[in-house]
Scaffold this motif. Structure first.
Motif, PDB file in Angstrom:
ATOM      1  N   LEU A  74       0.829  -1.202   0.000  1.00  0.00           N
ATOM      2  CA  LEU A  74       0.000   0.000   0.000  1.00  0.00           C
ATOM      3  C   LEU A  74       0.864   1.253   0.000  1.00  0.00           C
ATOM      4  O   LEU A  74       0.620   2.206  -0.761  1.00  0.00           O
ATOM      5  N   GLU A  75       1.883   1.246   0.833  1.00  0.00           N
ATOM      6  CA  GLU A  75       2.773   2.408   0.936  1.00  0.00           C
ATOM      7  C   GLU A  75       3.487   2.678  -0.376  1.00  0.00           C
ATOM      8  O   GLU A  75       3.540   3.822  -0.845  1.00  0.00           O
ATOM      9  N   GLN A  76       4.030   1.626  -0.992  1.00  0.00           N
ATOM     10  CA  GLN A  76       4.771   1.814  -2.238  1.00  0.00           C
ATOM     11  C   GLN A  76       3.858   2.257  -3.374  1.00  0.00           C
ATOM     12  O   GLN A  76       4.252   3.052  -4.228  1.00  0.00           O
ATOM     13  N   THR A  77       2.624   1.757  -3.374  1.00  0.00           N
ATOM     14  CA  THR A  77       1.686   2.135  -4.433  1.00  0.00           C
ATOM     15  C   THR A  77       1.388   3.622  -4.389  1.00  0.00           C
ATOM     16  O   THR A  77       1.410   4.311  -5.418  1.00  0.00           O
ATOM     17  N   LEU A  78       1.130   4.147  -3.199  1.00  0.00           N
ATOM     18  CA  LEU A  78       0.799   5.559  -3.086  1.00  0.00           C
ATOM     19  C   LEU A  78       2.030   6.451  -3.237  1.00  0.00           C
ATOM     20  O   LEU A  78       1.963   7.510  -3.857  1.00  0.00           O
ATOM     21  N   VAL A  79       3.168   6.017  -2.696  1.00  0.00           N
ATOM     22  CA  VAL A  79       4.387   6.814  -2.826  1.00  0.00           C
ATOM     23  C   VAL A  79       4.821   6.897  -4.286  1.00  0.00           C
ATOM     24  O   VAL A  79       5.225   7.957  -4.774  1.00  0.00           O
ATOM     25  N   ALA A  80       4.723   5.766  -5.007  1.00  0.00           N
ATOM     26  CA  ALA A  80       5.122   5.745  -6.413  1.00  0.00           C
ATOM     27  C   ALA A  80       4.189   6.565  -7.282  1.00  0.00           C
ATOM     28  O   ALA A  80       4.536   6.924  -8.414  1.00  0.00           O
ATOM     29  N   THR A  81       2.991   6.882  -6.776  1.00  0.00           N
ATOM     30  CA  THR A  81       2.043   7.666  -7.554  1.00  0.00           C
ATOM     31  C   THR A  81       2.575   9.062  -7.825  1.00  0.00           C
ATOM     32  O   THR A  81       2.345   9.642  -8.885  1.00  0.00           O
ATOM     33  N   SER A  83       5.535  12.188  -8.136  1.00  0.00           N
ATOM     34  CA  SER A  83       6.885  12.416  -8.643  1.00  0.00           C
ATOM     35  C   SER A  83       7.556  13.495  -7.804  1.00  0.00           C
ATOM     36  O   SER A  83       6.929  14.495  -7.429  1.00  0.00           O
ATOM     37  N   ALA A  84       8.831  13.317  -7.511  1.00  0.00           N
ATOM     38  CA  ALA A  84       9.568  14.281  -6.684  1.00  0.00           C
ATOM     39  C   ALA A  84       9.758  15.614  -7.395  1.00  0.00           C
ATOM     40  O   ALA A  84       9.943  16.652  -6.750  1.00  0.00           O
ATOM     41  N   ASP A  85       9.703  15.609  -8.738  1.00  0.00           N
ATOM     42  CA  ASP A  85       9.880  16.850  -9.497  1.00  0.00           C
ATOM     43  C   ASP A  85       8.587  17.641  -9.629  1.00  0.00           C
ATOM     44  O   ASP A  85       8.613  18.814 -10.009  1.00  0.00           O
ATOM     45  N   ASN A  86       7.461  16.993  -9.345  1.00  0.00           N
ATOM     46  CA  ASN A  86       6.171  17.664  -9.472  1.00  0.00           C
ATOM     47  C   ASN A  86       5.752  18.293  -8.155  1.00  0.00           C
ATOM     48  O   ASN A  86       6.047  17.765  -7.083  1.00  0.00           O
ATOM     49  N   VAL A  87       5.027  19.379  -8.255  1.00  0.00           N
ATOM     50  CA  VAL A  87       4.489  20.081  -7.097  1.00  0.00           C
ATOM     51  C   VAL A  87       2.971  20.066  -7.190  1.00  0.00           C
ATOM     52  O   VAL A  87       2.410  20.274  -8.277  1.00  0.00           O
ATOM     53  N   ILE A  88       2.308  19.791  -6.084  1.00  0.00           N
ATOM     54  CA  ILE A  88       0.853  19.825  -6.041  1.00  0.00           C
ATOM     55  C   ILE A  88       0.411  20.969  -5.133  1.00  0.00           C
ATOM     56  O   ILE A  88       0.973  21.173  -4.049  1.00  0.00           O
ATOM     57  N   VAL A  89      -0.556  21.719  -5.587  1.00  0.00           N
ATOM     58  CA  VAL A  89      -1.096  22.837  -4.831  1.00  0.00           C
ATOM     59  C   VAL A  89      -2.549  22.528  -4.498  1.00  0.00           C
ATOM     60  O   VAL A  89      -3.350  22.248  -5.410  1.00  0.00           O
ATOM     61  N   ILE A  90      -2.899  22.536  -3.216  1.00  0.00           N
ATOM     62  CA  ILE A  90      -4.273  22.297  -2.773  1.00  0.00           C
ATOM     63  C   ILE A  90      -4.676  23.380  -1.774  1.00  0.00           C
ATOM     64  O   ILE A  90      -3.822  24.149  -1.313  1.00  0.00           O
ATOM     65  N   ARG A  91      -5.962  23.436  -1.469  1.00  0.00           N
ATOM     66  CA  ARG A  91      -6.439  24.419  -0.499  1.00  0.00           C
ATOM     67  C   ARG A  91      -5.787  24.180   0.854  1.00  0.00           C
ATOM     68  O   ARG A  91      -5.564  23.037   1.256  1.00  0.00           O
ATOM     69  N   GLU A 270       4.743  16.314  -4.846  1.00  0.00           N
ATOM     70  CA  GLU A 270       3.715  15.314  -5.151  1.00  0.00           C
ATOM     71  C   GLU A 270       4.013  13.985  -4.476  1.00  0.00           C
ATOM     72  O   GLU A 270       3.105  13.299  -3.990  1.00  0.00           O
ATOM     73  N   SER A 271       5.285  13.606  -4.414  1.00  0.00           N
ATOM     74  CA  SER A 271       5.654  12.335  -3.780  1.00  0.00           C
ATOM     75  C   SER A 271       5.319  12.347  -2.291  1.00  0.00           C
ATOM     76  O   SER A 271       4.836  11.356  -1.735  1.00  0.00           O
ATOM     77  N   ARG A 272       5.578  13.489  -1.629  1.00  0.00           N
ATOM     78  CA  ARG A 272       5.273  13.601  -0.208  1.00  0.00           C
ATOM     79  C   ARG A 272       3.771  13.620   0.031  1.00  0.00           C
ATOM     80  O   ARG A 272       3.271  13.043   1.013  1.00  0.00           O
ATOM     81  N   PHE A 273       3.034  14.267  -0.844  1.00  0.00           N
ATOM     82  CA  PHE A 273       1.573  14.331  -0.711  1.00  0.00           C
ATOM     83  C   PHE A 273       0.962  12.931  -0.718  1.00  0.00           C
ATOM     84  O   PHE A 273       0.124  12.597   0.129  1.00  0.00           O
ATOM     85  N   TYR A 274       1.393  12.083  -1.658  1.00  0.00           N
ATOM     86  CA  TYR A 274       0.824  10.736  -1.740  1.00  0.00           C
ATOM     87  C   TYR A 274       1.365   9.824  -0.639  1.00  0.00           C
ATOM     88  O   TYR A 274       0.685   8.890  -0.225  1.00  0.00           O
ATOM     89  N   ALA A 275       2.572  10.105  -0.171  1.00  0.00           N
ATOM     90  CA  ALA A 275       3.093   9.321   0.957  1.00  0.00           C
ATOM     91  C   ALA A 275       2.243   9.554   2.201  1.00  0.00           C
ATOM     92  O   ALA A 275       1.972   8.622   2.974  1.00  0.00           O
ATOM     93  N   GLU A 276       1.804  10.778   2.404  1.00  0.00           N
ATOM     94  CA  GLU A 276       0.947  11.085   3.543  1.00  0.00           C
ATOM     95  C   GLU A 276      -0.397  10.381   3.432  1.00  0.00           C
ATOM     96  O   GLU A 276      -1.023  10.051   4.445  1.00  0.00           O
ATOM     97  N   GLN A 277      -0.849  10.132   2.199  1.00  0.00           N
ATOM     98  CA  GLN A 277      -2.119   9.443   2.002  1.00  0.00           C
ATOM     99  C   GLN A 277      -2.076   8.006   2.528  1.00  0.00           C
ATOM    100  O   GLN A 277      -3.094   7.446   2.928  1.00  0.00           O
ATOM    101  N   SER A 278      -0.888   7.409   2.549  1.00  0.00           N
ATOM    102  CA  SER A 278      -0.765   6.005   2.948  1.00  0.00           C
ATOM    103  C   SER A 278      -0.550   5.823   4.443  1.00  0.00           C
ATOM    104  O   SER A 278      -0.658   4.699   4.949  1.00  0.00           O
TER     105      SER A 278
END
Length: 419
Positions: A74-81, A83-91, A270-278
């Motif tokens: 589960l952790e690897q699936t969400l972390v791999a989702t 990318s370290a070069d991408n940035v995600i902006v949310i509220r 983006e990589s950190r965002f999805y890691a937190e999801q897991s």
């Protein structure tokens, strides 16, 4: 031959060990140890008992390793989702994209920042996206399940190089067409190319199936963001994804966006965002699995203890003989402990071997953060393998300690009388 050996050689002991003792006055002491062949032979002579005890330990190790593999998968699936070069902006304060809202004015401000990378055609690598949930029927049971629907901009696919179209073709911008992840196509009804889904206010045609590898994107449906916003009557975006022109300048970009008084957003890799999801789901699986393993391990250790106590009782005369011919208590203690450890190691190897086949399975569960379905696989790593084997050895050590103490403390005279 050392001068302190007894000559002529004494007879052999069980398992091939020779009796020898230091010559009087030599001033040298000898640590007499029972050979490993003696320990292994005693396990072999009690084949049925050894097998049943090892299988009990194998079951516990199987549960222990499987839970860790499930959590790691589960952790690897969400972390791999991500990318370290991408940035995600949310509220600001939103934990997921579904909870996030970014209006068009704020989206335009973020898109105008000079930190965004550009492709060879001079197009900014930035995607304004919408994320919503839809309920769709499963293929086998027909039960409804939540599915993530993602609206992406023209560059949304370019920002995810791990995503590739394997069947059909890409949806056309401005058309009510969608592509589905391979996990959606496998697990949900009417998810093939040419089929139609009802999303929001209209029907959408599936034009392609994409493979995102072992990432969460494989469990999503993608379409044009502007068309999906109309279908779901949304005026705002959920998130903005962009690629940094300089990946090392993330901190400066984060401070620039979050300190802008016109914006109420937060920035994450983006990589950190999805890691937190897991984290929440992974933590729950580990606590549940370790609790079950602890409960089962008590039974396995009791079984090992009973087996070793029975071994001591059946070999009372043998223990007395070994003590009488000069083997110290420490040798008897070590022999029974090694026997218990060998038994537990056998169970650990069997349990780990069975658990390794779980990697062939794909499981689906609900992502507790987004409440959507997520498909992933069990993942066995060298760390999990060592942890499982150490856990089995710990069970063997605890289960065999008291019987080994009993054998080592046995009185020579009483043991010989029992013969």
């Amino acid at each position: 031959m050392p001068s302190w050996w007894v000559s002529p050689p004494p007879p052999f002991l069980p398992g091939g060990a020779r009796q020898y003792r230091p010559r009087k006055g030599s001033g040298k002491s000898v640590s007499m140890r029972l050979p490993s062949s003696y320990i292994l032979r005693n396990l072999w002579t009690r084949k049925l008992t050894t097998l049943l005890t090892a299988l009990g330990m194998a079951l516990v190790v199987f549960v222990f390793a499987t839970v860790l593999m499930l959590s790691k998968g589960l952790e690897q699936t969400l972390v791999a989702t991500g990318s370290a070069d991408n940035v995600i902006v949310i509220r600001h304060s939103a934990e997921t994209e579904i909870q996030s809202v970014i209006d068009r004015e704020q989206a335009a401000i973020i898109a105008s920042l000079p930190d965004t990378a550009y492709d060879v055609a001079g197009i900014p690598l930035l995607s304004k996206e919408l994320v919503v949930l839809m309920v769709l029927p499963k293929k086998d049971q027909g039960k409804p399940s939540n599915v993530t629907v993602r609206g992406i901009s023209d560059t949304g696919l370019t920002l995810r190089p791990q995503v590739r179209l394997t069947q059909g073709e890409m949806f056309r911008p401005g058309a009510r067409e969608i592509i589905v992840g391979n996990k959606i196509a496998q697990n949900f009804a009417n998810a093939g190319i040419g089929k139609k889904f009802r999303l929001g206010l209209g029907e959408w045609t599936i034009t392609g199936i994409f493979d995102a590898g072992k990432t969460g994107f494989s469990s999503e449906i993608w379409g044009d963001v502007n068309q999906l916003m109309q279908a779901f009557r949304r005026n705002d975006y959920s998130s903005i994804i962009f690629k940094l022109a300089d990946p090392s300048a993330f901190k400066q970009t984060e401070e620039k966006i979050e300190n802008d008084q016109r914006l109420t957003v937060e920035v994450k890799r983006e990589s950190r965002f999805y890691a937190e999801q897991s984290e929440m789901m992974s933590r729950f699986l580990k606590i549940l699995g370790l609790s079950l393993s602890a409960i089962f391990s008590i039974g396995a250790m009791i079984g090992a203890m009973i087996t070793m106590y029975a071994s001591v009782a059946n070999r009372t005369a043998e223990i007395g003989t070994l003590r009488a011919i000069g083997f110290p208590r420490s040798s008897i203690l070590q022999a029974f402990l090694w026997e218990s450890l060998a038994l537990s190691l056998l169970g650990g190897i069997v349990g780990l071997g069975i658990a390794s086949f779980m990697q062939l399975l794909t499981v689906s569960t609900m992502n507790w953060q987004t409440f959507s379905e997520l498909a992933f696989t069990f993942t066995l790593t060298p760390t999990i393998a060592w942890q499982a084997l150490l856990f089995s050895l710990l069970m063997g050590l605890v289960g065999g300690f008291l019987p080994a103490i009993r054998a080592a403390r046995m009185n020579i005279v009483d043991a010989l009388r029992a013969a």
